[in-house]
Each structure stands twice: as C-alpha cells, then as structure tokens.
Design a protein around this motif. Sequence first.
Motif, PDB file in Angstrom:
ATOM      1  N   GLU A   1       0.843  -1.197   0.000  1.00  0.00           N
ATOM      2  CA  GLU A   1       0.000   0.000   0.000  1.00  0.00           C
ATOM      3  C   GLU A   1       0.882   1.252   0.000  1.00  0.00           C
ATOM      4  O   GLU A   1       1.785   1.385   0.832  1.00  0.00           O
ATOM      5  CB  GLU A   1      -0.892   0.004   1.244  1.00  0.00           C
ATOM      6  CG  GLU A   1      -1.936   1.096   1.209  1.00  0.00           C
ATOM      7  CD  GLU A   1      -2.859   1.037   2.418  1.00  0.00           C
ATOM      8  OE1 GLU A   1      -2.337   0.935   3.554  1.00  0.00           O
ATOM      9  OE2 GLU A   1      -4.084   1.088   2.221  1.00  0.00           O
ATOM     10  N   THR A   2       0.667   2.160  -0.946  1.00  0.00           N
ATOM     11  CA  THR A   2       1.516   3.343  -1.062  1.00  0.00           C
ATOM     12  C   THR A   2       0.774   4.603  -0.631  1.00  0.00           C
ATOM     13  O   THR A   2       1.332   5.452   0.060  1.00  0.00           O
ATOM     14  CB  THR A   2       1.997   3.519  -2.520  1.00  0.00           C
ATOM     15  OG1 THR A   2       2.457   2.257  -2.997  1.00  0.00           O
ATOM     16  CG2 THR A   2       3.125   4.520  -2.623  1.00  0.00           C
ATOM     17  N   LEU A   3      -0.471   4.719  -1.056  1.00  0.00           N
ATOM     18  CA  LEU A   3      -1.262   5.906  -0.708  1.00  0.00           C
ATOM     19  C   LEU A   3      -2.654   5.483  -0.252  1.00  0.00           C
ATOM     20  O   LEU A   3      -3.224   4.523  -0.787  1.00  0.00           O
ATOM     21  CB  LEU A   3      -1.407   6.824  -1.936  1.00  0.00           C
ATOM     22  CG  LEU A   3      -0.139   7.453  -2.511  1.00  0.00           C
ATOM     23  CD1 LEU A   3      -0.434   8.079  -3.869  1.00  0.00           C
ATOM     24  CD2 LEU A   3       0.436   8.503  -1.565  1.00  0.00           C
ATOM     25  N   LYS A   4      -3.203   6.209   0.728  1.00  0.00           N
ATOM     26  CA  LYS A   4      -4.590   5.928   1.141  1.00  0.00           C
ATOM     27  C   LYS A   4      -5.233   7.231   1.635  1.00  0.00           C
ATOM     28  O   LYS A   4      -4.536   8.135   2.122  1.00  0.00           O
ATOM     29  CB  LYS A   4      -4.633   4.852   2.232  1.00  0.00           C
ATOM     30  CG  LYS A   4      -3.902   5.251   3.498  1.00  0.00           C
ATOM     31  CD  LYS A   4      -4.002   4.195   4.572  1.00  0.00           C
ATOM     32  CE  LYS A   4      -3.284   4.681   5.829  1.00  0.00           C
ATOM     33  NZ  LYS A   4      -3.203   3.705   6.878  1.00  0.00           N
ATOM     34  N   ASN A   5      -6.517   7.307   1.516  1.00  0.00           N
ATOM     35  CA  ASN A   5      -7.301   8.464   2.004  1.00  0.00           C
ATOM     36  C   ASN A   5      -6.695   9.818   1.615  1.00  0.00           C
ATOM     37  O   ASN A   5      -6.590  10.702   2.465  1.00  0.00           O
ATOM     38  CB  ASN A   5      -7.432   8.428   3.530  1.00  0.00           C
ATOM     39  CG  ASN A   5      -8.055   7.136   4.007  1.00  0.00           C
ATOM     40  OD1 ASN A   5      -8.887   6.563   3.299  1.00  0.00           O
ATOM     41  ND2 ASN A   5      -7.635   6.671   5.168  1.00  0.00           N
ATOM     42  N   VAL A   6      -6.277   9.956   0.375  1.00  0.00           N
ATOM     43  CA  VAL A   6      -5.687  11.236  -0.045  1.00  0.00           C
ATOM     44  C   VAL A   6      -6.798  12.153  -0.553  1.00  0.00           C
ATOM     45  O   VAL A   6      -7.535  11.785  -1.468  1.00  0.00           O
ATOM     46  CB  VAL A   6      -4.619  11.011  -1.136  1.00  0.00           C
ATOM     47  CG1 VAL A   6      -4.110  12.349  -1.672  1.00  0.00           C
ATOM     48  CG2 VAL A   6      -3.457  10.196  -0.592  1.00  0.00           C
ATOM     49  N   ASN A   7      -6.941  13.295   0.081  1.00  0.00           N
ATOM     50  CA  ASN A   7      -7.964  14.280  -0.314  1.00  0.00           C
ATOM     51  C   ASN A   7      -7.324  15.658  -0.380  1.00  0.00           C
ATOM     52  O   ASN A   7      -6.656  16.070   0.559  1.00  0.00           O
ATOM     53  CB  ASN A   7      -9.077  14.349   0.746  1.00  0.00           C
ATOM     54  CG  ASN A   7      -9.878  13.075   0.804  1.00  0.00           C
ATOM     55  OD1 ASN A   7     -10.684  12.793  -0.069  1.00  0.00           O
ATOM     56  ND2 ASN A   7      -9.616  12.270   1.829  1.00  0.00           N
ATOM     57  N   PHE A   8      -7.472  16.336  -1.497  1.00  0.00           N
ATOM     58  CA  PHE A   8      -7.059  17.740  -1.559  1.00  0.00           C
ATOM     59  C   PHE A   8      -7.650  18.378  -2.808  1.00  0.00           C
ATOM     60  O   PHE A   8      -8.187  17.689  -3.681  1.00  0.00           O
ATOM     61  CB  PHE A   8      -5.522  17.901  -1.537  1.00  0.00           C
ATOM     62  CG  PHE A   8      -4.816  17.320  -2.728  1.00  0.00           C
ATOM     63  CD1 PHE A   8      -4.408  15.993  -2.744  1.00  0.00           C
ATOM     64  CD2 PHE A   8      -4.529  18.104  -3.844  1.00  0.00           C
ATOM     65  CE1 PHE A   8      -3.746  15.462  -3.833  1.00  0.00           C
ATOM     66  CE2 PHE A   8      -3.858  17.576  -4.941  1.00  0.00           C
ATOM     67  CZ  PHE A   8      -3.468  16.242  -4.930  1.00  0.00           C
ATOM     68  N   SER A   9      -7.568  19.691  -2.861  1.00  0.00           N
ATOM     69  CA  SER A   9      -8.026  20.368  -4.076  1.00  0.00           C
ATOM     70  C   SER A   9      -7.060  21.504  -4.407  1.00  0.00           C
ATOM     71  O   SER A   9      -6.324  21.983  -3.554  1.00  0.00           O
ATOM     72  CB  SER A   9      -9.445  20.897  -3.899  1.00  0.00           C
ATOM     73  OG  SER A   9      -9.474  21.799  -2.824  1.00  0.00           O
ATOM     74  N   ILE A  10      -7.041  21.884  -5.683  1.00  0.00           N
ATOM     75  CA  ILE A  10      -6.106  22.900  -6.180  1.00  0.00           C
ATOM     76  C   ILE A  10      -6.908  23.981  -6.909  1.00  0.00           C
ATOM     77  O   ILE A  10      -7.789  23.655  -7.717  1.00  0.00           O
ATOM     78  CB  ILE A  10      -5.105  22.261  -7.191  1.00  0.00           C
ATOM     79  CG1 ILE A  10      -4.369  21.063  -6.582  1.00  0.00           C
ATOM     80  CG2 ILE A  10      -4.134  23.302  -7.742  1.00  0.00           C
ATOM     81  CD1 ILE A  10      -3.294  21.392  -5.604  1.00  0.00           C
TER      82      ILE A  10
END
Lengths: 356, 256
Positions: B16-25
């Motif tokens: 597992e490398t990434l989880k639950n990633v949330n963002f905005s630009i």
Amino acid sequence: MHFEDGEIPEEYSRYIKKKNFFIFLVFIALIFIIITSISLGSVRIGFFEVIKTLFKNSSSRQFELIIWNIRLPQTLTAIVAGAGLASAGTVMQSVLRNPLASPFTLGIAHAAAFGAAFSVMILGTGVMASSLNDALSISNPVVTLLFAFFFSMATACVITYISKIRGSSPEIMVLTGIALGSLFMAGTMLLQFFADDVQLAAMVFWTFGDVARADWEDFWFLFWVTLCLLIYFLANTKNYNAMDMGDETAKGLGVKVETVRLSAMMAASLVTSVIISFVGIISFIGLVAPHIVRRVIGDDQRFLMPASILVGALILLSADIVARLVLLPHVLPVSIFTSFLGAPVFIYLIIKGYRK
Amino acid sequence: MILKVNDLAFHYKSHETLKNVNFSIQRGEITVILGPNGVGKTTLLKCLNSILSPQNGDILVKDKNIKQMDIKQIAKEISYVAQKNETARITAFDAILLGRHPHISYKTSPDDLKKVDAVIKRLNLSHLCLKYLDQMSGGELQKVSIARALVQQTDLLLLDEPTSSLDLKNQADILGLIRHIVKGHHIAAIMTMHDLNTALRYADQYLFLKDKTIYGAGKIHEISSKMVEEVYGVSVEIVYHNGFPIVIPIENVKAA
C-alpha cells in the motif's frame, strides 16, 4: 532559430533537407542495385537490355524468360523481405527502447520458422523437395502464415511481458532472445529428427533463408502483407518518437503506450512471420539496417523508419547479388551473407557501445 | 477549482503506497508535495494524470472525472514532466514540438510552431534548437522537458523534481518562469521537491505526505517547525527572509 511567424526557419529546413537527401540517395542506389541485380547472374544481361526487357521491348525471348520468371521475382522479393525485416527491427528497437532488438536477436525469427516448419510438415500446408531452389513450396500460405505468426506472437508477448517486469535492458532482452531462440531451434530440430529424408533435406535448405525460392504468387502475397504493415509503421512514427522520450512522458503526451507497444510488436511479428514463411530465416537485417541509418540521420522515426526500410532493402538485395555471383555457377543462399555482415556489426555494437 | 482529489488510494501489488488522499487545487496556485524519500510523492503525481491507475478514489479535473476521459483528452488538460529525462538522437526542437502531440491530428500547423517559438524564447533555448538530446547536459535536457510540457498548453502542470539537475541560476529561471506562467495564464502547477527552501520560495501551498497519506497542508507561510520535525524527524528552525520561510536543520531527533 525563430519561427514566430509560423514559418519553418531556414536552419531547420536545411537540417530536414539533409535527412531527406540521404533517403533520396539510398533510393537512387536501390534503383541502381535493382537493375544490377536483374542484370547479373549465371547469364549476364546488359544494363540497357534489362531496361528494354522491363519495358517489354526486348529482342531476346531468352532474356525475357530469365528476367520475368527468375530475376525479377527474386529481386523484388529481396526488396520486400529486406524492407519488412528492417522495419520490424526499427520498430522493435523503438518500442522496447532497446538497441539490440531485432526479429533475429529476440528469437522471433526462430519462432516463426518453427511455426512454419510445423505447419508444413505436420499439417501438410507445403510441398517439400530435396533440392535447394524447390526445397519447399507453400501450397497454403494463409495456414502456414497463421502458424508462423502464432509462435512469433507468443514469443513477442513473452518478450513484452519480460520487458515490463524486468525492464528492457539490452542484456535482458538478448538473453531472453537466446533462451527463446534455443527453445524454437530445439523444436525445429525435433521436427527434423522425425522427418524422412526428403523432408529433412527440405527443412535444412529452407532454414537457409533464400529469396530465390519465391515465385510471383508468393511475391504478391508477401508484398501486400508487408506493404500494409509498412504503412502502419509509418503512420505511427510520431507515437514511436514520443515513446523514445520514455513511457511516462509519452503517456503524459496522450500516447496509449501499452497499446502502441503491443500492436507494434504484433505487427513486427506478423511481418517477420510472413517473410520467414516464404523465404526462410534471414538474419541480422533487422539489426544492421536501423543502426546504419541511426548513425547517419539520428533516431527521429519520421526519417529513421523510411530510411531503414530502404537501407534494409538495399542490403538484402546487395547480399543476394553477392550470394549469386561469388561461387558461380553455384548460387548460395543469401542468409549466409547477411550473417557474415550482421555478426561483425553485432560485435562492433557490443564493443563500441550502443546508444539509447 | 481546477483539480479535486477524493479519497485516493493506490497500491503496488500488495504494497500500500497511498490511502485516504484528499485535496483540491485552485487556479493561479503552485502546490508543492513534500515528504521524505519513498513516501509516495511521485506515485501521487503519476496518479493525477492516469500514468498510474489508483485502485480507489476520484480525480476531477475541471469537474470532469479523469476515469471518463481518454488519455489524449487528459493530455490536453494536464502536462507532465518526468523525473528521468530519456535521450535519443532527436533535436531539441523536435522534442519540444512533441508537446503539441495531443493537439496535432495530422500535420503541424503554423499555430503550433508559433507556440513552440514562444516557449523556446522564454526559456532561452534558441541556441539549442538543433542540438541532439543525446549531446545535452542534464540541465539542458530538463529545460527541454519543461519546454515540452509548456507547449502542451494545459491548465494543470505536473512537475516531478523539475529542478533536480539544474544549477542555482537555472533553478531560479525555471521556477520563476513557471510561477510567472501560472499567475499570468491563471493555470495551476503541482511539483514534487526535495529542497524544502526552494519549494517554499516558489510555491503557494504545501502538501506534506507521511504514513501513506496527507499529513499536513496549508499556505507556505503557515508552515511550522513542528510539522517539519514530525514529517522528517529532524529538528529545525524556521526563519523568515523577505517574507519567505527558510528551514534550517538544527540536529537529528528521533523520527516521530
């Protein structure tokens, strides 16, 4: 260099002209070699007589028969086979990003040869004889080709898969090619072991790749399949250029990298299969032609691909002329000469270092 | 909003490398992804333009889900500069012109040439146009890669370590230019970077990756020494010069 007005600048035009000039020169050389090829052999026909006969203006019935029934199909087959194998090598080197890739070094040629031999011997899709020129005459080209293609495609899939999981470093690819080539050579040897005398002789003669065995019917089949695939390769040169910048960059530029790679390998395997089914194994053209062109005009596929196609045709036809003349009245199979030419180039590439 | 990432997760086979990633630009912003080696910065960047396919989550570019876009459509919206620059015997001009690939259907138009010309002039690459890539230095190659991404004329630039091979002057030139383009054309850029101070000098906001997810995010001036220490396991002091934060390592502390 400026082109703010949307016009191609002079310096860039000159640079493009140089590349086009090289392609033009090779084309002119090819025309010259074609006429030479038709003119030379156990019976010598004068240069102008060749041209007159080609325009159906000959005074000699004998020359007409020799040119139209023997020399012309042989010459045109050499051109198509050389062009096809060179294009397959060029595209394999590009999509695998590997300078040592070619149908021969990756074992795809051996796989196609095994498939065709299997089809001819076991399924009877060809007629065998124990003489060099008529060693094998393919009576069912479609089935023979399908078998050659099936085995070469299986090999191409293994290679594409290995390049995906282990990377396509030259060493890994060449070692994979050795392994797969040995496997299919062993398969061909197994067929030979159970063959009767005539079959055995036919298969041995056939494995000496020789463009002399194709008649007009074979040639047209070879021509149309190869032509379609060459057009396909030429139409994709921009995708191959993007892939030269690396897979991630190519994807970022909107290229479906996996699809382009797999379809290129399929097309390269198909062109190899059709050539090998009709003329036997011809080694190293797919390796040598692109490397000569790369040294002269670089890696830009828009020029590399057409130039390699012409140089491939030129090399195979020249080798065929030498094979016909060197031990007159005996005519040797051309594959012996392409190997004599290819093996030193291969060693040269290893010693001097290959680019890419 | 130009990019929105919802609940993104990615794993390589069982890792597992990434989880639950949330963002905005938002438009007009440069965002820098920071974090220790191997934390998944490049992986996150590659997920954003479908070079890698995340197993979970949605990525919306201008409110369109990239799962519903084909790769050519994505290339018209997002350009990408890879960390590794491959070479070939192709001229810099032809390599940069490849940036128009998603827009060219058959033949290069005068308009494509004008766009390439503008970028070449801005990056001072005119003298390198006819030089082959395999004869170039690492820095020159990096500039060519960035030029290629700029001629793609997308609304979102993804840059993976864009200045790793550049000297100080070229770093300043390139990052200054990217900043100028992002602000001038009202687009957005996301970069990964190892050099914290260069990142903080040119970016508007940061995303810290740690423990496979976003550990902290905010405007550049909101960065705290506590956050940096927790992410890198190094004691630091943050001082300000001309309004820009500068991170100074003090001593090693146990990784948080």
